[in-house]
Enzyme design. Structure first.
Site, PDB file in Angstrom:
ATOM      1  N   ASP A 110       0.696  -1.255  -0.180  1.00  0.00           N
ATOM      2  CA  ASP A 110       0.271  -0.044  -0.097  1.00  0.00           C
ATOM      3  C   ASP A 110       0.917   1.264  -0.007  1.00  0.00           C
ATOM      4  O   ASP A 110       2.103   1.207  -0.467  1.00  0.00           O
ATOM      5  CB  ASP A 110      -0.970  -0.124   1.374  1.00  0.00           C
ATOM      6  N   HIS A 157       1.930   2.103  -3.230  1.00  0.00           N
ATOM      7  CA  HIS A 157       1.042   3.190  -3.816  1.00  0.00           C
ATOM      8  C   HIS A 157       1.799   4.299  -3.753  1.00  0.00           C
ATOM      9  O   HIS A 157       0.966   5.485  -3.847  1.00  0.00           O
ATOM     10  CB  HIS A 157      -0.157   2.850  -3.033  1.00  0.00           C
TER      11      HIS A 157
END
Ligand SMILES: *[C@@H]1O[C@H](CO)[C@@H](O)[C@H](O)[C@H]1NC(C)=O
Ligand SMILES: *[C@@H]1O[C@H](CO)[C@@H](O)[C@H](O)[C@H]1NC(C)=O
Ligand SMILES: *[C@@H]1O[C@H](CO)[C@@H](O)[C@H](O)[C@H]1NC(C)=O
Ligand SMILES: *[C@@H]1O[C@H](CO)[C@@H](O)[C@H](O)[C@H]1NC(C)=O
Ligand SMILES: *[C@@H]1O[C@H](CO)[C@@H](O)[C@H](O)[C@H]1NC(C)=O
Length: 396
Positions: free
Chosen positions: A210, A233
């Site tokens: 993430d 991310h």
């Protein structure tokens, strides 16, 4: 004479590596055993010591169950972890934290060791990445209200949820932190920070499923330098505005970082129809290399994953004094730069310096889109600033 020397040598060995009068508490459990009780006992003794003290977890692999090491302590504390502590499989599922350091003023964590969250089994039974209705999984390492601290030379591996969460910190330096989890592991943010003032993250490597670094509300004076992210991310300010009672974000500097193979690069995201009305100001990204990064530069004020909000209402979070300077490399999709600001509160004073982002896909070339913003341009931009019509906001 001989006896005199013998005593001196022991004395010198005891003093090396830490200051005079420091008390040292070494965990003496054998490798493979559960050190939860021993560590808690050592920490409690160290915390009650009137002089600076140190807790040592030696080389080896140890089991560690949920543990909270909380002050206030009588003097500064150093924890040196040389081995690996393991979260003991699924034993801590359903809890929201694994290792907590809380309410300590004058704290050091170091030693080259690792925190292994053993997240693999729980990633597969949880689907938090698809819905908000899922079982709470523990954050691996939490720093709650830790003041004047140095965290260096430690690793976090395979956290079940976030790797590291920082709340209420003041004057914290993180240096040479290594964070590793597979690209497909859900919700494994590298370092999440909020409501803290004066945090530095330096010389670190974060490869996870993430956000690499995510910045929550109330964060002030964050300095990130020489951090390499990817996969994951990317670096994100926000999401902001999902909840009420949020605080302003300010003084964020991200410099000399590299992002490789990340979905999103440098991102600021706010929810539409926000529950609060705060300002995020003085946010600067400079000297960044992107390698095959999707959405390398992205302001998204319509962040609304899984349609959890009313997209018709504009975001009420104001973005003021933001800059992106000297950002170069390659994009993984054609949306090289996307500045999607709120129609209710257009972004104020966005500066775009030299940007050179190439995209080689069949649907190219790279685009630079602007909405509700008139950026101040410095240097050269490739693609040309605000030259493409706005397309839909990305979903994630
Ligand atoms: C996670 O577990 C699966 C199934 O047991 C295994 O195939 C995979 O290699 C594991 N991944 C990691 C990162 O340990
Ligand atoms: C910040 O924390 C470090 C590490 O504990 C300490 O050495 C330094 O004096 C602190 N700085 C301030 C301004 O308190
Ligand atoms: C980034 O690093 C380069 C090379 O060390 C240095 O010249 C530059 O000033 C740094 N950028 C910032 C914003 O500090
Ligand atoms: C770019 O990243 C995508 C996945 O995000 C990958 O499939 C592709 O092979 C990468 N391309 C290069 C040139 O590294
Ligand atoms: C934005 O920058 C301008 C010019 O430097 C400054 O006067 C203003 O106070 C800043 N606003 C915020 C909210 O930081």
């Amino acid at each position: 004479m001989g006896a005199y020397f013998g005593v001196s040598i022991i004395f010198i060995i005891c003093l090396s590596g830490f200051s005079a009068n420091a008390e040292v508490f070494t965990i003496r459990s054998s490798s493979g055993s559960d050190i939860t009780q021993a560590l808690l006992k050592a920490f409690t003794s160290a915390c009650q010591s009137p002089s600076p003290s140190k807790v040592v977890i030696p080389k080896g692999e140890f089991k560690l169950r949920e543990i909270e090491m909380r002050g206030p302590c009588k003097a500064p504390i150093e924890i040196t972890i040389q081995g690996t502590v393991k979260a003991d499989g699924n034993a801590i599922q359903g809890k929201d934290k694994w290792v907590v350091f809380g309410n300590i003023n004058g704290f050091k964590l170091n030693g080259g060791g690792a925190f292994d969250g053993e997240g693999n089994a729980s990633w597969r039974v949880n689907n938090c990445h698809k819905t908000f209705q899922c079982k709470k999984l523990p954050i691996s390492i939490r720093f709650d209200f830790v003041l004047n601290s140095e965290i260096r030379d430690i690793s976090s591996i395979d956290s079940k949820n976030f790797h590291i969460n920082v709340l209420g910190a003041k004057n914290m330096t993180m240096d040479n932190i290594k964070i590793i989890a597979p690209e497909e592991s859900p919700n494994t943010d590298g370092i999440h920070l909020g409501r803290s003032d004066g945090v530095k993250i330096l010389n670190s490597f974060i490869s996870t499923g993430d956000d690499c670094i995510s910045v929550g509300d109330g964060m002030k004076n964050l300095h990130v330098e020489k951090v390499t992210c990817g996969p994951g991310h990317g670096i994100s300010v926000g999401s902001l505005g999902r909840y009420g009672h949020e605080q302003d974000v300010s003084g964020i500097r991200i410099i000399n970082c590299t992002l490789q193979q990340t979905d999103n690069g440098l991102r600021i995201k706010t929810w539409p129809s926000a529950a609060c009305s705060t300002t995020a100001f003085d946010i600067h990204f400079e000297d960044i290399i992107v390698k095959n990064v999707s959405n390398p530069i992205l302001i998204d004020q319509e962040y609304c994953p899984w349609n959890q909000c009313n997209k018709q209402k504009p975001s009420t979070i104001k973005l003021v004094n933001t800059s992106f300077k000297n950002i170069r490399g390659t994009s993984g999709n054609k949306d090289a730069v996307k500045l999607l600001c709120s129609k209710g509160y257009p972004c104020q004073n966005v500066e775009i310096g030299d940007v050179d982002i190439k995209y080689n896909g069949a649907d190219g070339p790279a685009t630079f889109q602007c909405s509700n913003v008139s950026p101040k341009l410095l240097g050269t931009q490739n693609p040309k600033a605000c030259s493409a019509p706005m397309t839909k906001a990305p979903k994630m």
